[in-house]
Design a protein around this motif. Structure first.
Motif, PDB file in Angstrom:
ATOM      1  N   SER A  25       0.809  -1.234   0.000  1.00 26.01           N
ATOM      2  CA  SER A  25       0.000   0.000   0.000  1.00 26.01           C
ATOM      3  C   SER A  25       0.836   1.275   0.000  1.00 26.01           C
ATOM      4  O   SER A  25       0.344   2.337  -0.370  1.00 26.01           O
ATOM      5  CB  SER A  25      -0.951   0.008   1.198  1.00 26.01           C
ATOM      6  N   THR A  26       2.102   1.191   0.411  1.00 18.19           N
ATOM      7  CA  THR A  26       2.914   2.411   0.484  1.00 18.19           C
ATOM      8  C   THR A  26       3.753   2.648  -0.771  1.00 18.19           C
ATOM      9  O   THR A  26       4.429   3.653  -0.879  1.00 18.19           O
ATOM     10  CB  THR A  26       3.844   2.382   1.714  1.00 18.19           C
ATOM     11  N   GLY A  27       3.685   1.701  -1.714  1.00 18.72           N
ATOM     12  CA  GLY A  27       4.433   1.876  -2.964  1.00 18.72           C
ATOM     13  C   GLY A  27       3.662   2.736  -3.954  1.00 18.72           C
ATOM     14  O   GLY A  27       2.596   3.290  -3.648  1.00 18.72           O
ATOM     15  N   SER A  28       4.202   2.834  -5.149  1.00 19.65           N
ATOM     16  CA  SER A  28       3.617   3.700  -6.168  1.00 19.65           C
ATOM     17  C   SER A  28       2.214   3.227  -6.581  1.00 19.65           C
ATOM     18  O   SER A  28       1.257   4.016  -6.614  1.00 19.65           O
ATOM     19  CB  SER A  28       4.554   3.722  -7.373  1.00 19.65           C
ATOM     20  N   ILE A  29       2.085   1.939  -6.875  1.00 15.38           N
ATOM     21  CA  ILE A  29       0.767   1.416  -7.262  1.00 15.38           C
ATOM     22  C   ILE A  29      -0.180   1.447  -6.062  1.00 15.38           C
ATOM     23  O   ILE A  29      -1.373   1.763  -6.195  1.00 15.38           O
ATOM     24  CB  ILE A  29       0.887  -0.040  -7.788  1.00 15.38           C
ATOM     25  N   GLY A  30       0.348   1.135  -4.873  1.00 19.51           N
ATOM     26  CA  GLY A  30      -0.483   1.130  -3.665  1.00 19.51           C
ATOM     27  C   GLY A  30      -1.083   2.499  -3.389  1.00 19.51           C
ATOM     28  O   GLY A  30      -2.284   2.632  -3.131  1.00 19.51           O
ATOM     29  N   THR A  31      -0.260   3.529  -3.458  1.00 20.10           N
ATOM     30  CA  THR A  31      -0.786   4.866  -3.170  1.00 20.10           C
ATOM     31  C   THR A  31      -1.762   5.313  -4.265  1.00 20.10           C
ATOM     32  O   THR A  31      -2.764   5.967  -3.973  1.00 20.10           O
ATOM     33  CB  THR A  31       0.351   5.903  -3.011  1.00 20.10           C
ATOM     34  N   GLU A  56       5.597   5.165   8.502  1.00 21.24           N
ATOM     35  CA  GLU A  56       4.992   6.481   8.689  1.00 21.24           C
ATOM     36  C   GLU A  56       3.820   6.673   7.719  1.00 21.24           C
ATOM     37  O   GLU A  56       2.726   7.088   8.102  1.00 21.24           O
ATOM     38  CB  GLU A  56       6.061   7.558   8.463  1.00 21.24           C
ATOM     39  N   LEU A  57       4.075   6.347   6.450  1.00 17.86           N
ATOM     40  CA  LEU A  57       2.995   6.461   5.463  1.00 17.86           C
ATOM     41  C   LEU A  57       1.880   5.462   5.771  1.00 17.86           C
ATOM     42  O   LEU A  57       0.689   5.790   5.676  1.00 17.86           O
ATOM     43  CB  LEU A  57       3.548   6.233   4.042  1.00 17.86           C
ATOM     44  N   LEU A  58       2.255   4.256   6.179  1.00 15.74           N
ATOM     45  CA  LEU A  58       1.242   3.252   6.515  1.00 15.74           C
ATOM     46  C   LEU A  58       0.328   3.763   7.621  1.00 15.74           C
ATOM     47  O   LEU A  58      -0.901   3.582   7.556  1.00 15.74           O
ATOM     48  CB  LEU A  58       1.920   1.935   6.941  1.00 15.74           C
ATOM     49  N   VAL A  59       0.914   4.402   8.609  1.00  8.81           N
ATOM     50  CA  VAL A  59       0.099   4.926   9.714  1.00  8.81           C
ATOM     51  C   VAL A  59      -0.882   5.984   9.205  1.00  8.81           C
ATOM     52  O   VAL A  59      -2.063   5.995   9.585  1.00  8.81           O
ATOM     53  CB  VAL A  59       1.012   5.486  10.827  1.00  8.81           C
ATOM     54  N   ASN A  60      -0.416   6.830   8.312  1.00  8.84           N
ATOM     55  CA  ASN A  60      -1.332   7.816   7.717  1.00  8.84           C
ATOM     56  C   ASN A  60      -2.469   7.123   6.964  1.00  8.84           C
ATOM     57  O   ASN A  60      -3.626   7.556   7.001  1.00  8.84           O
ATOM     58  CB  ASN A  60      -0.575   8.738   6.754  1.00  8.84           C
ATOM     59  N   VAL A  78       6.855  -4.610  14.464  1.00 15.87           N
ATOM     60  CA  VAL A  78       5.447  -4.557  14.893  1.00 15.87           C
ATOM     61  C   VAL A  78       5.269  -3.625  16.088  1.00 15.87           C
ATOM     62  O   VAL A  78       4.320  -2.830  16.147  1.00 15.87           O
ATOM     63  CB  VAL A  78       4.918  -5.977  15.222  1.00 15.87           C
ATOM     64  N   GLY A  79       6.224  -3.707  17.035  1.00 15.79           N
ATOM     65  CA  GLY A  79       6.145  -2.833  18.209  1.00 15.79           C
ATOM     66  C   GLY A  79       6.179  -1.364  17.828  1.00 15.79           C
ATOM     67  O   GLY A  79       5.395  -0.546  18.312  1.00 15.79           O
ATOM     68  N   GLU A  80       7.088  -1.073  16.898  1.00 10.27           N
ATOM     69  CA  GLU A  80       7.231   0.309  16.423  1.00 10.27           C
ATOM     70  C   GLU A  80       5.923   0.802  15.801  1.00 10.27           C
ATOM     71  O   GLU A  80       5.467   1.934  16.067  1.00 10.27           O
ATOM     72  CB  GLU A  80       8.369   0.337  15.397  1.00 10.27           C
ATOM     73  N   LEU A  81       5.322  -0.056  14.982  1.00 10.39           N
ATOM     74  CA  LEU A  81       4.053   0.324  14.335  1.00 10.39           C
ATOM     75  C   LEU A  81       2.971   0.559  15.386  1.00 10.39           C
ATOM     76  O   LEU A  81       2.224   1.555  15.338  1.00 10.39           O
ATOM     77  CB  LEU A  81       3.618  -0.776  13.352  1.00 10.39           C
ATOM     78  N   THR A  82       2.902  -0.346  16.377  1.00  8.71           N
ATOM     79  CA  THR A  82       1.893  -0.209  17.423  1.00  8.71           C
ATOM     80  C   THR A  82       2.066   1.112  18.173  1.00  8.71           C
ATOM     81  O   THR A  82       1.094   1.833  18.436  1.00  8.71           O
ATOM     82  CB  THR A  82       2.014  -1.396  18.409  1.00  8.71           C
ATOM     83  N   GLU A  83       3.309   1.445  18.483  1.00  5.74           N
ATOM     84  CA  GLU A  83       3.576   2.702  19.190  1.00  5.74           C
ATOM     85  C   GLU A  83       3.142   3.917  18.371  1.00  5.74           C
ATOM     86  O   GLU A  83       2.545   4.858  18.886  1.00  5.74           O
ATOM     87  CB  GLU A  83       5.070   2.812  19.522  1.00  5.74           C
ATOM     88  N   LEU A  84       3.470   3.861  17.064  1.00  3.11           N
ATOM     89  CA  LEU A  84       3.099   4.983  16.189  1.00  3.11           C
ATOM     90  C   LEU A  84       1.584   5.183  16.184  1.00  3.11           C
ATOM     91  O   LEU A  84       1.076   6.310  16.226  1.00  3.11           O
ATOM     92  CB  LEU A  84       3.583   4.720  14.756  1.00  3.11           C
TER      93      LEU A  84
END
Lengths: 405, 405
Positions: A25-31, A56-60, A78-84
């Motif tokens: 989802s964060t690549g060119s086709i994904g966005t 960062e983009l995934l969180v948005n 995964v922890g980093e993503l959860t924190e974000l």
């Protein structure tokens, strides 16, 4: 209307929003996919998102589309993503990580459509899982079809899944083929922009740096595909992809350079007629088509195209010596077995070595040629065997491999 | 094949040869039609031939295709035709002559398909008779649709007849529309070669002689249509024809100059995509398509097209001052009623006066404009009323008519 064209019925399934999973989802086709989905909230709903390293983009994206599930490539993050997510007070979706959980999500979530837009061979298991689960796969990950065409064919034969191409060339062919009898199809022409270095000789290719190679003249796209476009391996992969999608042999697939990237490809019919699909270069068009087919097109997905403003559409023969990638792809296609997978992975590795600085641009061709020479007769009968071949190649195809020749 | 394209069934009617009537068999479209039929004797059989004044060619066609019936325009020449046939020991077909017998033949013979290729408004009754009789009309006679669109629409609504366009532009649009939902169609672009005098100013048009005007740069075609191509009235008539065929308003029909005559026309879709049909210029393509639709295409009807050999396809905006015919056609279309018939007949007469030497080339536009000014508000409700208007115009629109302005 005086001519006999039947008004096709809109399928009833279009009443409820279709659930979409975006792998990559964060690549060119994904966005671009999410741009389309953003325009049509009544028709589509994001069910799940799968991303690589751009958390960062995934969180948005999670904040905007509120998916039921997400997965990331690296289990350690995964922890980093959860924190974000927590730091932004976002509701936590189900979070998975790693190849096995991505595959489980592609086959197991509630989505009707899986947009397969991860780069490289890693997408194949997700594609197969989604097809086995009876989903539509909107295929932007050409590498999975090139490497595992036989497996994708098997998954389609056994189940209710369906495959719709998202590459602009294959989407063009799929679109203009719709009203045509397959018996009338004598061949196709894939158009290629020629990439940013079309006017350079092979001698001049040596000095190309990674930062030059990612500047594509017509399309906004990812780094790897930009290099593939410059070497024409992208077109070679598309040639193999077209073979699988449309049951065409190498001889029936022509490649022509068309620098404007307006004619996205053509079909040739038995009577001498050809059909082309044209538009300004914008991946939202093929993405939206793959999402909506066979229902009505979405409106104004791409900017309108004015032929007179373009003025001229040019077509130039491909120089096989300048772009050996095409002949290599034809040879791999004819060899069959794992040869296309070898071509694909050798190219993937060569491009990564180019970005690392361990291969020069002009060595990419030679690297792939050497890999095909060495491993082009391998074969596989299952995803496991294919992955064993992949693992073997990743071990053996180090940057130094080419020095052996 | 991995993509979901259904293999359409060949209709069972293709087993027996289809019987074909060619109205205008000695003209350009007529002879091309017979070329196609000659290639496919198992699929088609010539049922009847209708010709104008070229009895020598008609006799050769009778000798080759052995039709059940023939008709010629001039009742005074039936004896001559009979003698020609007898002198060659040919079996005599049923022979008719004159408008009434041509109409009776179009509706009454055993043909399944009527190729309507007579030039000018004279073809309308034949077209209507064939549609009333439930036949397929392969329409090359655009004038009949331009003049009598309302009547053709009525004949199609009441019966089992069907209309398939043969003009290369409308055939192109019809072909690429096949797989598309009509709701996706936002407009079309008709391409125009620009004719032999594209580079001349309006000032320079005065000196053009009839023998210059029939030399078309791309298409081999009849004298009248060559002049129409040079004035762009041909494209104006096609614009009105497209309105009827595809239910499009004037605003949805663009005209663009495309000197190579390779892209025969395009459709514009709601998402910003466009489809084009391309081929070398050869009327056998659209003729064969109209004969075979929706069954398989015939093989190698046109020579293969090599995009790289063509090199470049160019598109140039149409200068409305240089070619007032297009604006006149749009205006006639918007006025409705008999205005398109007036435009068509005034042009037909002006072209004949040009060939007679009583009008200069550049006066054709002015002649038509004056006729529209004077008679553009007429209306009709039946073929008889339309023919009364035609008779009135033929009386009033003498070469001197333009001098009044």
């Amino acid at each position: 209307m005086l001519v006999p064209i039947k008004a096709q019925q809109q399928s009833s399934s279009s009443v409820k929003p279709k659930k979409v999973s975006v792998l990559g989802s964060t690549g060119s086709i994904g966005t671009s996919t999410l741009e389309v989905l953003r325009m049509e909230p009544k028709s589509f709903q994001v069910e799940s998102l799968v991303a690589g390293d751009n958390l960062e983009l995934l969180v948005n994206q999670i904040a905007e589309f509120n998916p039921q599930a997400v997965a990331i490539r690296d289990p350690d993050r995964v922890g980093e993503l959860t924190e974000l997510l927590k730091s932004r007070n976002l509701p936590l979706p189900q979070i998975g990580a790693g190849a096995v959980e991505i595959e489980a999500l592609a086959g197991g979530d509630a989505s009707h459509i899986v947009v397969a837009a991860m780069v490289g061979m890693v997408g194949l298991r997700g594609v197969l899982a989604a097809l086995h689960a009876g989903k539509r796969v909107a295929l932007a990950n050409k590498e999975s079809l090139v490497a595992g065409g036989k497996l994708v064919e098997g998954a389609l034969k056994e189940g209710k899944g369906e495959l719709i191409p998202v590459d602009s060339e294959h989407s063009a062919i799929f679109q203009v083929l719709q009203g045509e009898r397959m018996v009338n199809l004598s061949g196709i022409t894939l158009t290629a922009s020629g990439g940013p270095f079309l006017s350079r000789s092979r001698q001049q290719l040596k000095s190309i740096r990674p930062e030059d190679a990612v500047k594509h003249p017509r399309w906004r796209m990812g780094a790897k595909i930009s290099v593939d476009s410059a070497t024409m391996f992208n077109k070679g992969l598309e040639l193999i992809e077209a073979h699988w999608l449309f049951s065409l042999g190498s001889d029936a697939i022509e490649v022509v350079i068309h620098p404007q990237s307006i004619v996205h490809s053509l079909i040739k019919l038995t009577d001498g007629s050809q059909f082309a699909q044209l538009s300004l270069p914008d991946m939202k068009g093929p993405i939206a088509y793959a999402l909506t087919y066979p229902d009505s097109r979405l409106s104004a997905i791409m900017p309108p195209m004015d032929l007179c403003a373009l003025g001229s559409l040019t077509f130039i023969p491909l120089d096989p010596l300048r772009f050996p990638a095409i002949a290599m792809a034809r040879s791999a296609l004819t060899s069959g077995g794992a040869a296309p997978a070898v071509l694909n992975l050798a190219n993937e590795l060569a491009v990564s070595y180019f970005f690392q600085g361990s291969l020069t641009f002009d060595q990419i061709d030679a690297f792939v040629a050497a890999a095909l020479e060495e491993f082009g007769t391998l074969n596989y009968a299952s995803i496991e065997e294919l992955e064993q071949i992949e693992a073997q190649l990743r071990r053996e195809l180090q940057p130094g491999f080419i020095a052996k020749d």
